[in-house]
Design an enzyme around this catalytic site. Structure first.
Site, PDB file in Angstrom:
ATOM      1  N   SER A  39       0.456  -0.919  -0.100  1.00 27.19           N
ATOM      2  CA  SER A  39       0.433  -0.409   0.004  1.00 27.19           C
ATOM      3  C   SER A  39       0.451   1.286  -0.025  1.00 27.19           C
ATOM      4  O   SER A  39       0.710   2.682   0.965  1.00 27.19           O
ATOM      5  CB  SER A  39      -0.850  -0.128   1.145  1.00 27.19           C
ATOM      6  OG  SER A  39      -2.075   0.767   0.998  1.00 27.19           O
ATOM      7  N   ASN A  42       2.038   5.051  -5.647  1.00 24.54           N
ATOM      8  CA  ASN A  42       2.541   4.878  -6.769  1.00 24.54           C
ATOM      9  C   ASN A  42       2.723   5.737  -7.443  1.00 24.54           C
ATOM     10  O   ASN A  42       4.016   6.016  -7.661  1.00 24.54           O
ATOM     11  CB  ASN A  42       2.030   3.846  -7.927  1.00 24.54           C
ATOM     12  CG  ASN A  42       1.654   2.544  -7.803  1.00 24.54           C
ATOM     13  OD1 ASN A  42       1.050   2.125  -6.413  1.00 24.54           O
ATOM     14  ND2 ASN A  42       1.728   1.320  -8.304  1.00 24.54           N
ATOM     15  N   CYS A  43       1.546   6.605  -7.537  1.00 25.73           N
ATOM     16  CA  CYS A  43       1.700   7.871  -8.364  1.00 25.73           C
ATOM     17  C   CYS A  43       2.528   9.197  -7.469  1.00 25.73           C
ATOM     18  O   CYS A  43       3.125  10.530  -8.247  1.00 25.73           O
ATOM     19  CB  CYS A  43       0.584   8.633  -8.271  1.00 25.73           C
ATOM     20  SG  CYS A  43      -0.399   7.186  -9.085  1.00 25.73           S
ATOM     21  N   THR A 270     -12.732 -14.082 -13.405  1.00 28.95           N
ATOM     22  CA  THR A 270     -11.289 -14.734 -14.484  1.00 28.95           C
ATOM     23  C   THR A 270     -11.756 -15.857 -15.158  1.00 28.95           C
ATOM     24  O   THR A 270     -13.458 -16.273 -14.048  1.00 28.95           O
ATOM     25  CB  THR A 270     -10.217 -14.912 -13.855  1.00 28.95           C
ATOM     26  OG1 THR A 270     -10.341 -16.356 -12.786  1.00 28.95           O
ATOM     27  CG2 THR A 270      -9.081 -14.319 -13.506  1.00 28.95           C
ATOM     28  N   ILE A 275     -11.777 -17.194  -8.347  1.00 30.37           N
ATOM     29  CA  ILE A 275     -10.303 -16.384  -8.602  1.00 30.37           C
ATOM     30  C   ILE A 275     -10.915 -14.887  -9.435  1.00 30.37           C
ATOM     31  O   ILE A 275     -11.195 -15.102 -10.968  1.00 30.37           O
ATOM     32  CB  ILE A 275      -9.570 -16.807  -9.802  1.00 30.37           C
ATOM     33  CG1 ILE A 275      -8.960 -18.275  -8.830  1.00 30.37           C
ATOM     34  CG2 ILE A 275      -8.142 -15.985  -9.921  1.00 30.37           C
ATOM     35  CD1 ILE A 275      -8.074 -19.006  -9.318  1.00 30.37           C
ATOM     36  N   TYR A 276     -10.656 -13.459  -8.938  1.00 33.53           N
ATOM     37  CA  TYR A 276     -10.653 -12.432  -9.462  1.00 33.53           C
ATOM     38  C   TYR A 276      -9.565 -12.253  -9.734  1.00 33.53           C
ATOM     39  O   TYR A 276      -8.347 -12.301  -9.156  1.00 33.53           O
ATOM     40  CB  TYR A 276     -11.600 -11.731  -8.807  1.00 33.53           C
ATOM     41  CG  TYR A 276     -12.909 -11.986  -7.836  1.00 33.53           C
ATOM     42  CD1 TYR A 276     -13.793 -11.939  -8.437  1.00 33.53           C
ATOM     43  CD2 TYR A 276     -13.311 -12.259  -6.773  1.00 33.53           C
ATOM     44  CE1 TYR A 276     -15.702 -11.720  -8.257  1.00 33.53           C
ATOM     45  CE2 TYR A 276     -14.280 -13.222  -6.822  1.00 33.53           C
ATOM     46  CZ  TYR A 276     -15.250 -12.658  -6.827  1.00 33.53           C
ATOM     47  OH  TYR A 276     -16.901 -13.122  -6.614  1.00 33.53           O
ATOM     48  N   TYR A 423     -19.357  29.635 -10.576  1.00 34.68           N
ATOM     49  CA  TYR A 423     -18.445  31.467 -11.085  1.00 34.68           C
ATOM     50  C   TYR A 423     -18.485  31.713  -9.920  1.00 34.68           C
ATOM     51  O   TYR A 423     -19.399  32.509  -9.207  1.00 34.68           O
ATOM     52  CB  TYR A 423     -19.676  31.852 -12.014  1.00 34.68           C
ATOM     53  CG  TYR A 423     -18.839  32.834 -12.641  1.00 34.68           C
ATOM     54  CD1 TYR A 423     -17.816  33.233 -13.138  1.00 34.68           C
ATOM     55  CD2 TYR A 423     -20.093  34.092 -12.453  1.00 34.68           C
ATOM     56  CE1 TYR A 423     -17.560  34.855 -13.111  1.00 34.68           C
ATOM     57  CE2 TYR A 423     -19.559  35.197 -13.018  1.00 34.68           C
ATOM     58  CZ  TYR A 423     -18.107  35.523 -12.802  1.00 34.68           C
ATOM     59  OH  TYR A 423     -17.589  37.159 -13.247  1.00 34.68           O
ATOM     60  N   LYS A 431     -19.472  32.598 -18.436  1.00 38.73           N
ATOM     61  CA  LYS A 431     -19.444  31.124 -19.411  1.00 38.73           C
ATOM     62  C   LYS A 431     -18.309  30.675 -19.219  1.00 38.73           C
ATOM     63  O   LYS A 431     -17.497  31.188 -20.350  1.00 38.73           O
ATOM     64  CB  LYS A 431     -19.128  31.332 -20.978  1.00 38.73           C
ATOM     65  CG  LYS A 431     -21.124  31.352 -21.230  1.00 38.73           C
ATOM     66  CD  LYS A 431     -20.783  31.751 -22.721  1.00 38.73           C
ATOM     67  CE  LYS A 431     -20.024  33.501 -23.412  1.00 38.73           C
ATOM     68  NZ  LYS A 431     -21.150  34.383 -23.529  1.00 38.73           N
TER      69      LYS A 431
END
Lengths: 563, 563
Positions: A39, A42-43, A270, A275-276, A423, A431
């Site tokens: 955990s 990564n980013c 899958t 199995i996922y 806005y 706009k």
């Protein structure tokens, strides 16, 4: 009592584990991670290189201990699952530190093995100064090498999100950085006409950007490219892409899909219903391309993980497919994209058109107002929105999130034109940019005016087309298209007879707002072949600048103007 | 050739004029404005008081001259239309400088007269140090008075957008400012539980905030409130609301609607089909309340103006009604809202529920990450999204724009939960705040857990309910709910037997993330009456702080904690 085994302890795996625990207090949950950490973010890895993230420990969001005490989840690091034995529903686990192997049984298994960086089989790619960036260990190793060797020249290979972020953060740390990309551009979610802004931004910040050239060879102090060009590099970072980790699944007889990633059904099962699989290792349905694709992003992985937990406990799962939304900071610019870009839409045969506008991201007199470059891609004749890209110093991501929402809800340019967004002068304009883009698109689709793109202007200049620049005289003096005639909008009606009626007329200003008014005035005065230059002079300058440098070609303007 | 007369030269009028010109080069367009300026940025006026807008001339976006030369529009300032003569299709115009009167004919007439500030009939309300803020002249007069008299004490009456922005900008300019609001809270788009954060922010920045008290009397140096309280004020700004300018329309026999504003049909025509009306003077259809309402906002005015121009030239007009989206900067906080708040939804009898979450607006380890407070209101049992409010130091407006888009497209919490938004650690989290809110909402609606609101916690503490605080020991030590029992999440399973099974149990942490896990663990361990305290300790601190000060009441916490 259910026993669930999860293979992979990062985004997808960790999310699945936590949700399963929340749904079932009694389930036995064992999570195996072959690396030493679970955990982590990564980013956020590249940001450690610049010190934006000062301490690599902060990249770790959970530990095996915190999984244990907070969620009663048995997270085992340094534990590689080396086999799935579907007949007796066990996995074989190898402790990568001790070498010890053991079996662990499961009722349900979740695969979240991720993807691994592609390392090309090239001379020198196994040298010790060649790095990849996929986890905390990788980024610590890279940073240690950079600092300890005080590396001055670093080459990053690959202009995807990770490559760009690594290059940027190393540059911010004061290193000389080359970024090499095989394709003609970095960051493929962006179209050619938008990405030139980011090319320029990289170059402006001192990154040596090399596009359209590939890595051929690595030596201890240089890299050689396909073109023969040599680039000094004491450290090389390979960021050319990732390959889904499918070997474990394939060896267990689990089906792979047409993309080479693990195939799953609408519930992320899958071909073995016990199995996922989730995350970077699976293929997902792209709802705009209408086919399976791969998408290595954290958000979808987390959603899939939750869906898996829900399905395991009998809940209905929503699978809307993916549209692919992403964002990135590139030095002073924010850049974001969603859906399909124009290039991809045309490749798959979708009948689309696109508008590119430049509008202030906030009310112009607010100190932090900046131009936002916004491209909208829509289907013709339905007006269905297919994609968008935004680049600017302000909130590009905000505009893209609105479009991502509209795409998901099957919105059209008509919907976007009417959208009632919040806005305040500090945050937007009455706009908003996105509304304006939709207005332009509806006008275009209704045939009220015609446009050419910034990418077509070079051709117009070269063929000496009749181009009217409706900016003020002083703006024109500071830089203009070669051969353009300056007739300020404020003089247009008085001087209209100077504009020939028997040739195509092209009109631009700075950002296309004034030129649009001029085009409409001409169209409604009997001119039959008037075309607006979308993006106008600011867009042309940004589009041409980097390419002029890189291709060492003659500019089509007397002077660039980036303001 | 058509002759179009437009009454009112600001947002609606100026937009209509420009669009008409683009659609018809030959039309004669005359725009009358009774003030000395056309096309200024209303919404930016307050920023002149602090110097954020340094020069009041910058507030003017166009002049009569620029309308003439750029758009061939005859814009006449200081020109009040004093009568509409529908039978001969003329208007009577009075030059407010010379007193001269004349008639001008029209084929089509567009009314965009706006609204005027309400000045209550109270002792002293006509004194020379009493100001309103509606246009550039007003703001210049106010600023001149503040500076020339070096006014130290200024009272702003009315806690709407303009009142708050005027108070804030005067405070930023170093003045002592009191803000007086008759209702129990400022900024009515926000619910009571959200707005306390903004109350605190005003107070933290030194504004004397007085809610629940009205203006009774003005003298040259003080104001007296209904409560008898006296407040020093050398300058008084009245910002208690606006009244649509309907007298001209009413005198011409044009129909007014149930709200008192000008009534228009789906094409913004009045009961005279040659006369259109737009902007603050008309009533509009609220698509969530399903009735006519008034909405004085620039965005809708501009859209109406464009629709009028389009309809005048035979184009089909879209009228989706309004949902009411708005945003405001309040010192360090951005605040935005869309759709209905919970209070209004319940008033009109919609069966709604709401979630209030606190989540990081960016990945926590990014330097600019801050908590975002987000409230989502949805219909039960459909899950249709009805409204949202966001407050934080980061991009609150971005999240609200996503929700505004979803509301427009009839989205549900299920849609929001799956929404694939752009993600980079610099801009958001892999699951964005809005996704998380939808996840909480779907869990709530499915009955997977129960919640109480921050507004209910005082009652729980007073009745000595059993409250478990699952934060860590050191967090608990720095400030806690009176009477709460501290069992950190990491010790929950080991110490579960300390928690009684025969009484209602309430659980909180800092932001409700850990408490949610604790609630699910208890629910799935045989507890039948466990409730999450939504908003948790951070939310409670922010909700209670200002009210404790204002009502001079005993805190329900040992120490506030705003972090």
């Amino acid at each position: 009592m259910k026993k669930v085994i999860i293979i992979g302890g990062v985004a997808g795996g960790a999310s699945a584990a936590a949700r399963i625990r929340r749904l079932d207090e009694q389930a036995e949950i064992v999570m195996f991670e072959k690396g030493p950490h679970v955990s982590f973010s990564n980013c956020s890895l590249p940001f450690y290189l610049s010190g934006v993230v000062a301490d690599s420990k902060k990249l770790l969001m959970m530990t095996p201990q915190s999984f244990e005490v907070k969620h009663n989840i048995d997270a085992r690091v340094n534990s590689e699952v080396i086999a799935i034995n579907r007949t007796d529903k066990t996995v074989t686990v190898k402790n990568v530190v001790t070498g010890e192997q053991y079996a662990e049984s499961y009722d349900k298994l979740v695969l979240s093995p991720g993807a691994s960086p592609i390392v090309p089989n090239l001379p020198g790619s196994d040298l010790p100064h060649v790095f990849t960036v996929r986890n905390v260990v990788d980024i610590e190793r890279l940073q240690k090498a950079v600092v300890e060797e005080d590396a001055q020249n670093i080459a990053v290979i690959g202009g995807g999100f990770i490559g760009v972020e690594v290059a940027e953060n190393l540059r911010l740390a004061g290193r000389s950085v080359s970024l090499v990309e095989f394709a003609p551009q970095i960051l493929t979610p962006f179209d050619d006409d938008m990405v030139q802004i980011l090319h320029k931004e990289m170059v402006d910040h001192g990154v040596e950007l090399i596009v359209g050239d590939g890595l051929a060879k690595i030596t201890p102090s240089t890299i050689t490219l396909n073109s023969g060009k040599e680039v000094a590099a004491e450290i090389v970072v390979l960021a050319i892409g990732v390959r889904p980790e499918t070997s474990l699944a394939a060896e267990a007889g689990l089906e792979l899909g047409e993309t080479g990633a693990i195939k799953v059904n609408q519930n992320y099962q899958t071909n073995d219903p016990d199995i996922y699989a989730v995350g970077d290792a699976i293929e997902v349905y792209h709802r705009l391309m209408n086919k399976q694709t791969r998408l290595a992003l954290a958000g979808p992985a987390q959603r899939q993980a939750r869906a898996v937990a829900d399905h395991m406990f009998g809940m209905t799962v929503t699978n809307k497919g993916v549209i692919g939304s992403s964002s990135i900071q590139v030095f002073d610019y924010a850049a974001a994209a969603t859906g399909l870009n124009e290039r991809t839409a045309k490749q798959i045969g979708l009948p689309v058109d696109a508008v590119y506008i430049i509008a202030p991201d906030k009310v112009g007199l607010m100190p932090s107002s900046n131009p936002l470059h916004f491209k909208l891609i829509y289907e013709v004749p339905t007006g269905r929105i297919i994609g968008a890209q935004a680049i600017g110093k302000g909130n590009a991501d905000k505009r893209i999130d609105v479009i991502a929402t509209l795409i998901t809800m099957n919105g059209t340019i008509e919907d976007l034109k009417e959208l009632e967004l919040s806005y305040s002068p500090m945050f937007s304009t009455a706009k908003d940019v996105v509304n304006i883009a939709a207005l332009v698109a509806t006008n275009l689709m209704a045939g009220r005016f015609k446009q050419v793109r910034v990418s077509e202007v070079r051709g117009l200049v070269e063929e000496e087309a009749y181009i009217v620049d409706v900016r003020d005289v002083n703006e024109f003096a500071q830089g203009a298209l070669k051969g353009a005639v300056n007739i300020p909008l404020s003089e247009l009606r008085a001087r209209m007879d100077e504009i020939p009626t028997n040739v195509p007329v092209y009109v631009h200003c700075r950002s296309s707002q004034r030129s649009y008014n001029a085009v409409m005035a001409l169209n409604n005065s009997g001119y039959t072949n008037v075309t607006n230059i979308s993006g106008s002079f600011l867009g042309i300058s940004l589009y041409e600048y980097y390419q002029d440098q890189a291709k060492n070609r003659e500019p089509i303007v007397t002077n660039y103007n980036f303001k």
